[in-house]
Design a protein around this motif. Structure first.
Motif: not given
Length: 249
Positions: A58-67
């Motif tokens: 989850i952290d990796k996904a939101l780091e690349l795209n917060p939305n």
């Protein structure tokens, strides 16, 4: 829930992630989306438990795209099932703000309205009648079990697509109650969906289960009690009646 299938899905998505990261030109939006769907598979594989691996994805996904919509939708679903309705509204609203034309926008709006209803707050103006009741369920507890359950024990009522009953998939709709509320009548609709990608209006035949969970966990465990109604045709005006009477072994 067949966790093995989700584990296989996690492995497959992780292979895709490695390929995307090894590409000459990394598409970070695609990589974020892949992390998002990987997180969803991890969530169901762990039966809704936020493991360290899931949190890391989850952290990796939101780091690349917060939305990132898959990730935020997962967080919304988890918040909703945890009865943190304000947080669920926040996550779904964030997706809708970033992606107003998202294919699942209608389901997210219904989810927001249902969260607002349960939180006792005014519905947003995109509330509509399109998520009206699709199935009417009456749930009762067999008299022989009265001495085996407590008033505060959790009762889950959930609906799954009968046409892919052997596949691992989230319920099309679910509702949470307590033994003290039994007997009760529940009107389930798309607003009760666990995932915007799987909703009641997409199915024709469903299986309905009502379960008393001694642990409060969604997954069935030895010592729980349940009742079922199978091959229920949606669209029928007949009420589905379930008597919880069977011991889960």
């Amino acid at each position: 829930m067949n966790t093995e299938r989700y584990s296989l899905a996690v492995d497959a998505f992780e292979r895709v992630t490695r390929l995307l990261k090894e590409a000459p030109e990394i598409n970070y939006q695609d990589l974020a989306a892949t992390y998002g769907i990987t997180a969803q598979a991890q969530y169901y594989a762990s039966k809704g438990i936020f493991t360290d691996a899931l949190k890391g994805t989850i952290d990796k996904a939101l780091e690349l795209n917060p939305n990132e919509p898959n990730t935020l939708s997962l967080l919304a679903i988890n918040a909703f099932t945890s009865e943190d309705f304000s947080l669920a509204i926040e996550y779904w609203s964030k997706v809708l703000e970033a992606y107003p034309e998202h294919p699942a926008a209608g389901q997210m709006k219904q989810g927001i309205n249902e969260a607002q209803r349960r939180a006792g707050i005014e519905l947003s103006d995109f509330s509509s009648d399109s998520s009206g009741s699709l199935i009417d369920v009456f749930v009762s507890l067999d008299e022989t079990l009265l001495g085996s359950v407590k008033p505060g024990d959790t009762v889950f009522v959930f609906v799954k697509n009968a046409e892919n009953a052997n596949q691992a998939s989230p319920p099309l709709a679910a509702s949470r109650h307590t033994v003290s509320e039994l007997p009760l009548t529940i009107n389930l609709s798309d607003a009760d969906a666990m995932s915007p990608a799987a909703k009641l209006s997409d199915a024709k035949l469903v299986n309905v289960t009502a379960r008393v969970s001694k642990s409060g966990q969604v997954s069935a465990a030895s010592g729980d009690f349940e009742g079922r109604a199978e091959l229920v045709e949606l669209g029928s005006e007949q009420q589905v009646k379930i008597n919880i009477s069977e011991l889960v072994k």
